[in-house]
Design an enzyme around this catalytic site. Structure first.
Site, PDB file in Angstrom:
ATOM      1  N   LEU A  10      27.926  65.334  92.379  1.00  0.00           N
ATOM      2  CA  LEU A  10      27.618  66.757  92.304  1.00  0.00           C
ATOM      3  C   LEU A  10      27.153  67.082  90.893  1.00  0.00           C
ATOM      4  O   LEU A  10      27.839  66.799  89.920  1.00  0.00           O
ATOM      5  CB  LEU A  10      28.872  67.581  92.626  1.00  0.00           C
ATOM      6  CG  LEU A  10      28.800  69.083  92.330  1.00  0.00           C
ATOM      7  CD1 LEU A  10      27.743  69.739  93.213  1.00  0.00           C
ATOM      8  CD2 LEU A  10      30.155  69.741  92.551  1.00  0.00           C
TER       9      LEU A  10
ATOM     10  N   GLU B  36      27.164  69.516  88.609  1.00  0.00           N
ATOM     11  CA  GLU B  36      27.751  70.820  88.346  1.00  0.00           C
ATOM     12  C   GLU B  36      26.902  71.643  87.395  1.00  0.00           C
ATOM     13  O   GLU B  36      26.870  72.872  87.484  1.00  0.00           O
ATOM     14  CB  GLU B  36      29.153  70.656  87.743  1.00  0.00           C
ATOM     15  CG  GLU B  36      30.190  70.074  88.675  1.00  0.00           C
ATOM     16  CD  GLU B  36      30.269  68.556  88.607  1.00  0.00           C
ATOM     17  OE1 GLU B  36      31.215  67.980  89.145  1.00  0.00           O
ATOM     18  OE2 GLU B  36      29.344  67.944  87.995  1.00  0.00           O
TER      19      GLU B  36
ATOM     20  N   ASN C 225      26.489  66.538  82.794  1.00  0.00           N
ATOM     21  CA  ASN C 225      26.955  66.015  84.076  1.00  0.00           C
ATOM     22  C   ASN C 225      27.193  64.519  83.966  1.00  0.00           C
ATOM     23  O   ASN C 225      26.505  63.802  83.245  1.00  0.00           O
ATOM     24  CB  ASN C 225      25.910  66.301  85.153  1.00  0.00           C
ATOM     25  CG  ASN C 225      26.396  65.851  86.525  1.00  0.00           C
ATOM     26  OD1 ASN C 225      27.249  66.493  87.115  1.00  0.00           O
ATOM     27  ND2 ASN C 225      25.853  64.742  87.020  1.00  0.00           N
ATOM     28  N   TYR C 226      28.196  64.051  84.711  1.00  0.00           N
ATOM     29  CA  TYR C 226      28.400  62.620  84.884  1.00  0.00           C
ATOM     30  C   TYR C 226      28.906  62.398  86.300  1.00  0.00           C
ATOM     31  O   TYR C 226      29.289  63.348  86.996  1.00  0.00           O
ATOM     32  CB  TYR C 226      29.387  62.063  83.846  1.00  0.00           C
ATOM     33  CG  TYR C 226      30.783  62.643  83.901  1.00  0.00           C
ATOM     34  CD1 TYR C 226      31.744  62.128  84.762  1.00  0.00           C
ATOM     35  CD2 TYR C 226      31.136  63.718  83.083  1.00  0.00           C
ATOM     36  CE1 TYR C 226      33.024  62.666  84.809  1.00  0.00           C
ATOM     37  CE2 TYR C 226      32.414  64.258  83.129  1.00  0.00           C
ATOM     38  CZ  TYR C 226      33.357  63.724  83.998  1.00  0.00           C
ATOM     39  OH  TYR C 226      34.611  64.258  84.047  1.00  0.00           O
TER      40      TYR C 226
ATOM     41  N   HIS D  60      61.095   0.858 -15.488  1.00  0.00           N
ATOM     42  CA  HIS D  60      62.450   0.628 -16.005  1.00  0.00           C
ATOM     43  C   HIS D  60      63.055   1.883 -16.630  1.00  0.00           C
ATOM     44  O   HIS D  60      64.255   1.932 -16.887  1.00  0.00           O
ATOM     45  CB  HIS D  60      62.447  -0.553 -16.998  1.00  0.00           C
ATOM     46  CG  HIS D  60      61.947  -0.208 -18.358  1.00  0.00           C
ATOM     47  ND1 HIS D  60      60.621  -0.358 -18.731  1.00  0.00           N
ATOM     48  CD2 HIS D  60      62.601   0.277 -19.454  1.00  0.00           C
ATOM     49  CE1 HIS D  60      60.479   0.012 -19.985  1.00  0.00           C
ATOM     50  NE2 HIS D  60      61.675   0.399 -20.453  1.00  0.00           N
TER      51      HIS D  60
ATOM     52  N   ASP E 128      56.292  -3.320 -13.789  1.00  0.00           N
ATOM     53  CA  ASP E 128      57.009  -2.251 -14.502  1.00  0.00           C
ATOM     54  C   ASP E 128      56.090  -1.032 -14.649  1.00  0.00           C
ATOM     55  O   ASP E 128      55.590  -0.724 -15.732  1.00  0.00           O
ATOM     56  CB  ASP E 128      57.471  -2.771 -15.869  1.00  0.00           C
ATOM     57  CG  ASP E 128      58.404  -1.788 -16.567  1.00  0.00           C
ATOM     58  OD1 ASP E 128      58.909  -0.872 -15.872  1.00  0.00           O
ATOM     59  OD2 ASP E 128      58.600  -1.933 -17.778  1.00  0.00           O
TER      60      ASP E 128
ATOM     61  N   SER F 273      59.593   3.772 -24.395  1.00  0.00           N
ATOM     62  CA  SER F 273      59.292   3.108 -23.122  1.00  0.00           C
ATOM     63  C   SER F 273      58.648   4.090 -22.145  1.00  0.00           C
ATOM     64  O   SER F 273      59.053   5.252 -22.014  1.00  0.00           O
ATOM     65  CB  SER F 273      60.570   2.548 -22.496  1.00  0.00           C
ATOM     66  OG  SER F 273      61.086   1.509 -23.284  1.00  0.00           O
TER      67      SER F 273
END
Length: 705
Positions: A143, A145, A167-168, A502, A557, A654
Site C-alpha cells: 500500500l 500510503e 513509502n516502503y 743511598h 746508586d 751525597s
C-alpha cells in the site's frame, strides 16, 4: 496455499454471518462445495484480511453462477473500504449476468469483503441447472500510503505527514524539511534550528524555507566548525530580506554573527551584508524572529582558506632565514641561523638551532631570535707563561687573536718539528666559540723548563774544601735534602729531583719506607731554605740495581723524587740538563760539585762548590786496590779528583751532581751523582755515571707526564 471453503449447513438452509480468514499474505476463496454445485438459499460473507500496510488484490480464476438480470438471484458482491466494488453473476459469454472475468479488484485498506448469495432454486424453463460456483485468489500488495494520503475523501484517512512521506513495503514513515524536527506523533514537524553544525570546508546555509518566508518565533544557531588552521569567509547571496524598522535597528528579526565568540555583525533589512573574512575557524550565526513577518530570509555561501602567518623579519643583520618563502601558511615553518661567528640567542638562552611553526591563529609559535657574536671567553691561563692580545685588548669574540708566550729565560714553548714558537702560540676565536690553534687545536701550548742555563753561572774556581761560598744563581738546580741526614740533589724539569739512592736507603741502615723526606730548593743558605719551606714528595723511584744490603757495591746508586707540585722556575731555581754523549766524561774535563756537606770538619751553613777533573778510571782502580778496598767500581761509575788535591765532596754532599758546562750549547749538564769515596779530601771521589741511566730517568718521568 490456504484453501478456504464456505461451510454449508447440513440441510442447506439459508445461512447468514461472516467467515473471517486468518491474516495471510495470499490465499484462495471458493464457493461451498466447489467445484461441485453450490447449495441453494445460502448467504455468507468472507472477510479477507492482510497485514497492515498492505492492500488486498482479488482475481477470479473460475466463475459460474446463475445468470440473472441485475444479478438478482445468485451473486457475488465485493466491497472494500466501505464501498461496493460490484455485484457479479453468470458465466463468461452468457447473455445475462455480470461475470467479473479477469478483472483485478483492489482495496485501499487491508480488508476486503466477499458476500456470496443464492436464492431458493436454480431452474431455467423448468429444468434444474447446476452451477459450479467460483474460485478466486487473493494476495497482499504493498500500500502506497504516501499516495493515498493525498486523497482526503476517505472518511477515515491515514494520518498525513506534515512535510515528507516515504513509502516502503508494508508501511511508510514521515520526515521533516531541514530546520524542522519530527514530533512524537511521528507525523507533524516543528521548526528546530537551535544547534545546526556544519563541518565541511565549504557549503551553503540559509534560513528555513528560503527563499519563501521563514517561520515565526525562531531561535536558530548555525555553527560552522572547520579544521584548525583554516579561516572562514562568508558571502551572502541575493535575495536578502529580514524584517526591519526604519527608525530602530533590527527590532523584530535579526541575524547575529560571531567569530571566536566575538560579535562581528548584526544584520537585517534588504541590504545584503558585505563579504566577511572572519579570521577564524569557528563561526556562529544566531537568527531570531518574532511572531509575525513575511520576509524571505537569507542565504550565504561559506568557504575556507588556509590561514597565513606574517613574513618573518630578522632583528639584526647577522640572522639568516634559510630558504625564505614568499608566503607562509598554517603548519609551514622557517629555520633561522646566524652568519659564521655568531650564535642564536632567545632571551638569555643560547640556542643550537631555531625553528618557528605557523600556528592556527596566524602567529608564529615563537618569537624571532637574535644573533650575537660568538664569545670564546677568557683565554685559559698558560702555566709558566701568559698571553697577549694581537687584536683589540680584552675582546674575546669571533676572530679575536691572542699570542701565548712562555716566561723566558726559564721556560720555552714546546714546539713541533719544523714549526716556530710564534706559530705554536697563536690562537684565534673561531666560529664555534672556541680558542683554536691551527696546529694544536683547542689544546693550549706547553711551557717547558729550560735546563742548564743559570743566569749567574759560576766563575770562581775554588773548591768545596778550601773554596768559597757559592753565589745565588751559580747552581740554581741545587737541592738540599734531609732524610737520613744531610744530602743533596739536582732539579730536573720543574717537579723531579735527581739524587743518590743511598741518601734514601743508606748502606749502614736497614731498609725503611716511612722515613721523613724533607726537600728544600731555591737558596744557597740553609736557614733561608728552611724559611722557604719543604716541598712534599709525591713518589720515590729507586733504580732496581741498587742494593742497600751490599755495603761495598754502589751499583745503581741513583733515585728520582717526584714533587707533589711543580715548582716555579726563576733565577735561583732552574733545572740542570741530562748528558747525551760520552764526551762529557773525557779525561781531565773539569766539573763542579756543590753541596751543603762538611767543610773542614764543620757542617756548612751555605752552599759551597769545588772544581774537579774527570780522572782516569784505571788510576782510580789502582788507587782503590792500593787501599786494600773491595769496593765495586763498574762501567756505570766514573771518578774525579786526584790524590794530590786537597779538595773533594764530603759527607752531606751525597746525591749532589757533578756539573759540566757544555761549550757547544753553553748549557750545564749533570754527568754524575756524588756516590761514594774514602774519607774526605783523601783521593778520588766516585760518581754514578748519569749517561748510562738517561733512558731509565726519561721513562720514569714520562710515566707521570
Amino acid at each position: 496455499m490456504w484453501l478456504l471453503y464456505l461451510l454449508v449447513p447440513a440441510m442447506f438452509c439459508r445461512a447468514g454471518g461472516s467467515i473471517p480468514i486468518p491474516q495471510k499474505l495470499f490465499g484462495e476463496v471458493t464457493s461451498p462445495l466447489f467445484p461441485k454445485p453450490y447449495p441453494n438459499n445460502f448467504e455468507t460473507t468472507t472477510v479477507i484480511t492482510v497485514p497492515t500496510g498492505y492492500r488486498v488484490k482479488l482475481v477470479f480464476q473460475q466463475f459460474d453462477l446463475e445468470p440473472s438480470e441485475g444479478c438478482f438471484y445468485d451473486y457475488v458482491k465485493i466491497s472494500a473500504d466501505k464501498k461496493s466494488l460490484g455485484r457479479f453473476c453468470g458465466q463468461l459469454g452468457s447473455p445475462l449476468g455480470n461475470p467479473p472475468g479477469k478483472k483485478e479488484f483492489m482495496s485501499q485498506g487491508n480488508k476486503m469483503l466477499l458476500t456470496f448469495h443464492t436464492d431458493f432454486s436454480n431452474e431455467e424453463n423448468g429444468t434444474i441447472m447446476f452451477y459450479k460456483g467460483f474460485l478466486a485468489y487473493y494476495q497482499a500488495v504493498d500500500l502506497d500510503e504516501c499516495a493515498s494520503q493525498s486523497k482526503s475523501g476517505e472518511e477515515d484517512p491515514q494520518p498525513q505527514c506534515q512535510h515528507l512521506c516515504h513509502n516502503y513495503v508494508g508501511g511508510y514513515f514521515c520526515s521533516c524539511l531541514p530546520g524542522y524536527e519530527l514530533q512524537k506523533d511521528r507525523h507533524s514537524c516543528q521548526a528546530e534550528c537551535s544547534s545546526e553544525l556544519y563541518t565541511e570546508a565549504s557549503g551553503y546555509i540559509s534560513s528555513l524555507e528560503y527563499p519563501r518566508s521563514y517561520p515565526p518565533d525562531l531561535r536558530c544557531n548555525y555553527s560552522i566548525r572547520v579544521e584548525r588552521g583554516l579561516t572562514l569567509h562568508l558571502k551572502f547571496l541575493e535575495p536578502f530580506e529580514i524584517d526591519d524598522h526604519q527608525q530602530v535597528h533590527c527590532p523584530y528579526d535579526q541575524l547575529q554573527i560571531y567569530a571566536n565568540g566575538k560579535n562581528i555583525g548584526e544584520f537585517c533589512g534588504k541590504q545584503r551584508p558585505p563579504d566577511l573574512d572572519t579570521s577564524s575557524n569557528a563561526v556562529d550565526l544566531l537568527f531570531f524572529t518574532d511572531e509575525s513577518g513575511d520576509s524571505r530570509g537569507w542565504n550565504l555561501r561559506y568557504t575556507t582558506e588556509i590561514i597565513k602567518c606574517p613574513q618573518p623579519k630578522t632583528l639584526d643583520e647577522f640572522t639568516i632565514i634559510q630558504n625564505l618563502q614568499p608566503q607562509y601558511q598554517f603548519r609551514d615553518y622557517f629555520i633561522a641561523t646566524c652568519k659564521q661567528g655568531y650564535q642564536l640567542i632567545e632571551g638569555n638562552q643560547v640556542l643550537h638551532s631555531f625553528t618557528a611553526v605557523c600556528q592556527d591563529d596566524g602567529t608564529w609559535h615563537r618569537a624571532m631570535p637574535r644573533c650575537k657574536i660568538k664569545d670564546c671567553g677568557q683565554p685559559r691561563n698558560l702555566p709558566n707563561g701568559a698571553f697577549r692580545y694581537t687584536t683589540t685588548m680584552g675582546v674575546n669574540t669571533y676572530k679575536a687573536r691572542i699570542q701565548y708566550y712562555c716566561h723566558k729565560p726559564y721556560y720555552k714553548m714546546q714546539t713541533r718539528a719544523g714549526s716556530r714558537e710564534s706559530e705554536q702560540g697563536v690562537y684565534t676565536c673561531t666560529a664555534q666559540g672556541i680558542w683554536k690553534n691551527e696546529q694544536k687545536g683547542e689544546k693550549i701550548p706547553r711551557c717547558l723548563p729550560v735546563c742548564g742555563k743559570p743566569v749567574n753561572p759560576v766563575e770562581q774556581r775554588q773548591r768545596i774544601i778550601g773554596g768559597q761560598k757559592a753565589k745565588m744563581g751559580n747552581f740554581p738546580w741545587q737541592v738540599f735534602t734531609n732524610i737520613h741526614g744531610r744530602g743533596g740533589g739536582a732539579l730536573l724539569g720543574d717537579r723531579w729531583i735527581l739524587t743518590a739512592a743511598h741518601t734514601l736507603y743508606p748502606k749502614e741502615h736497614e731498609a725503611q719506607t716511612n722515613a721523613s723526606l724533607d726537600v728544600f730548593l731555591g737558596h744557597t743558605n740553609v736557614e733561608e731554605l728552611m724559611k722557604l719551606g719543604n716541598h712534599p714528595i709525591r713518589r720515590v723511584s729507586v733504580h732496581p740495581d741498587y742494593r742497600q744490603d751490599e755495603s761495598h757495591n754502589f751499583e745503581g746508586d741513583i733515585a728520582l723524587l717526584e714533587l707533589e707540585n711543580s715548582v716555579t722556575l726563576g733565577p735561583n731555581l732552574l733545572p740542570i740538563c741530562l748528558p747525551d754523549n760520552e764526551t762529557f766524561y773525557d779525561l781531565g774535563l773539569m766539573g763542579y760539585v756543590s753541596g751543603f756537606g762538611v767543610m773542614e770538619e764543620k757542617i756548612a751553613h751555605d752552599l759551597r762548590f769545588v772544581r774537579l777533573p774527570v780522572a782516569n778510571p784505571q788510576a782510580c782502580e789502582t788507587w782503590l786496590r792500593g787501599k786494600n778496598r773491595m769496593d765495586v767500581f763498574s762501567q756505570n761509575m766514573f771518578c774525579a779528583g786526584h790524590p794530590s788535591l786537597k779538595q773533594d765532596a764530603c759527607q752531606g754532599d751525597s746525591g749532589g751532581v757533578f756539573a759540566v758546562r757544555d761549550p757547544n750549547t753553553d748549557r750545564w749538564v749533570a754527568t754524575g751523582i756524588v756516590s761514594w769515596g774514602i774519607g774526605c779530601s783523601r783521593g778520588y771521589g766516585f760518581y754514578t755515571k748519569v749517561l748510562n741511566y738517561v733512558d731509565w730517568i726519561k721513562k720514569e718521568m714520562e710515566e707521570e707526564d
